[in-house]
Design a protein around this motif. Structure first.
Motif, PDB file in Angstrom:
ATOM      1  N   VAL A 231      39.702  36.466  41.375  1.00 10.15           N
ATOM      2  CA  VAL A 231      41.038  36.165  41.908  1.00 10.15           C
ATOM      3  C   VAL A 231      41.859  35.431  40.857  1.00 10.15           C
ATOM      4  O   VAL A 231      43.044  35.709  40.657  1.00 10.15           O
ATOM      5  N   ALA A 234      42.918  37.847  38.167  1.00  9.52           N
ATOM      6  CA  ALA A 234      44.009  38.706  38.634  1.00  9.52           C
ATOM      7  C   ALA A 234      45.340  37.962  38.644  1.00  9.52           C
ATOM      8  O   ALA A 234      46.398  38.589  38.554  1.00  9.52           O
ATOM      9  N   ARG A 235      45.299  36.652  38.728  1.00  2.00           N
ATOM     10  CA  ARG A 235      46.522  35.848  38.688  1.00  2.00           C
ATOM     11  C   ARG A 235      46.892  35.428  37.264  1.00  2.00           C
ATOM     12  O   ARG A 235      47.811  34.632  37.062  1.00  2.00           O
ATOM     13  N   THR A 294      45.301  35.386  49.458  1.00  6.33           N
ATOM     14  CA  THR A 294      45.563  35.843  48.090  1.00  6.33           C
ATOM     15  C   THR A 294      44.575  36.925  47.691  1.00  6.33           C
ATOM     16  O   THR A 294      44.951  37.952  47.096  1.00  6.33           O
ATOM     17  N   ALA A 295      43.301  36.714  47.985  1.00  7.40           N
ATOM     18  CA  ALA A 295      42.282  37.701  47.628  1.00  7.40           C
ATOM     19  C   ALA A 295      42.549  39.038  48.307  1.00  7.40           C
ATOM     20  O   ALA A 295      42.449  40.101  47.676  1.00  7.40           O
ATOM     21  N   LEU A 298      45.375  40.892  46.709  1.00 11.46           N
ATOM     22  CA  LEU A 298      45.001  41.442  45.405  1.00 11.46           C
ATOM     23  C   LEU A 298      43.923  42.513  45.512  1.00 11.46           C
ATOM     24  O   LEU A 298      43.526  43.107  44.505  1.00 11.46           O
ATOM     25  N   ILE A 300      40.727  42.058  46.414  1.00 16.12           N
ATOM     26  CA  ILE A 300      39.458  41.559  45.893  1.00 16.12           C
ATOM     27  C   ILE A 300      38.563  41.140  47.060  1.00 16.12           C
ATOM     28  O   ILE A 300      38.970  40.343  47.912  1.00 16.12           O
TER      29      ILE A 300
END
Length: 319
Positions: A231, A234-235, A294-295, A298, A300
């Motif tokens: 995560v 990815a950010r 958030t995960a 994305l 994930i």
């Protein structure tokens, strides 16, 4: 220096007392309904890392100056905000009209983009960091916890300015060492991930205090953090740049064993967990839910985190 601490929670009280002891004029801004709830002075039972490599137990009484309104004419030089990450935008928006030209120090978890998290406070007034303190209040109003000698500070912009110098000076005058973090965004995001691991395991164990000396629980916490490293990538967080800080997540078993021993034999390590016996507290629950969102956004997979989120019973965003 005239310093405004937002609230009179654990972090604000610990550092407010340290700043006041160093000779600064410290005021705590609290909500009107909270004024009558606080008992002053507050007894503080702390393991103080400034007093030796393993810390030393101290007992002080801190008579905090409390006020429920703040105006630009108050002319504060420094404002310290230490709230749950899910409260930061609201707190920043409420304070922005009242802080004038004060330097603002944000101490705590941040998961939103840094400048957006403190808007509408001008970004060039803000220094971000993380406190080396923790603990809790007992039913009699006394504070029990620990404070490390060091604190981490950094700015969202790369260019140094007087704000960072002012913040560092205040902490150093109070006996703290300051670790400057060039990539404070990545470092803070990584800290949230490490916290998420601890908070997720606390739900299963019955609180952080219940994890003292438990190598399996502590190892499990860092396995959840390891699951969340993608995560961060990815950010846009450069994990290689924070190689040392990622050690707990990359080697969860060894870290869990070492930390289990530390929480038994090192007073400051034990005290940092001992006061946290509520796994359903607002900030831990908000951290777990926000990382899960958030995960998912994305794409994930985070099965360990998802299992922990399923154990949260606190209403979303409740404080």
């Amino acid at each position: 220096m005239r310093i405004l601490m937002l609230g009179r929670g654990v972090i604000a009280t610990v550092y407010g007392q340290a700043f006041a002891h160093a000779g600064h004029d410290v005021v705590h801004h609290v909500r009107p309904r909270r004024l009558a709830e606080y008992r002053e002075p507050v007894p503080m039972d702390l393991i103080d890392g400034r007093l030796g490599p393993l810390g030393r137990r101290t007992h002080v009484r801190y008579a905090a100056q409390l006020q429920s309104s703040t105006e630009p004419d108050d002319r504060f030089d420094l404002v310290v905000i230490s709230v749950g990450h899910h409260q930061l935008q609201e707190a920043s928006a409420a304070l922005a009209p009242h802080i004038g030209d004060a330097t603002v120090v944000v101490l705590g978890n941040v998961w939103d983009e840094l400048d957006a998290a403190v808007a509408p406070i001008p970004a060039d007034q803000v220094v971000f960091g993380f406190p080396g303190a923790g603990g809790g209040f007992r039913t009699d109003g006394s504070l029990h916890g620990a404070v490390l000698r060091s604190v981490t500070l950094g700015r969202s912009g790369s260019a140094p300015n007087r704000r960072g110098q002012e913040a560092r000076a205040v902490f150093r005058q109070a006996g703290f060492t300051v670790r400057d973090e060039p990539d404070i965004r990545g470092w803070l995001f990584l800290h949230v991930v490490l916290d998420a691991g601890m908070f997720s395991q606390a739900l299963e164990s019955g609180g952080l205090a219940a994890m003292i000396g438990d190598r399996r629980a502590l190892g499990g916490a860092f396995r959840t953090s390891r699951e969340l490293l993608p995560v961060l990538e990815a950010r846009g967080v450069d994990l290689a740049r924070h190689r040392t800080a990622t050690v707990p997540a990359r080697f969860p078993g060894a870290t869990g064993t070492a930390l289990a021993l530390a929480t038994v034999v090192v007073p400051i390590a034990r005290a940092s967990l001992a006061a946290h016996d509520d796994p359903q507290a607002a900030e831990p629950c908000a951290v777990l839910r926000d990382l899960s969102r958030t995960a998912r956004a994305l794409g994930i997979a985070t099965p360990r985190l998802d299992r922990a989120v399923g154990m949260v019973t606190r209403p979303d965003r409740a404080v």
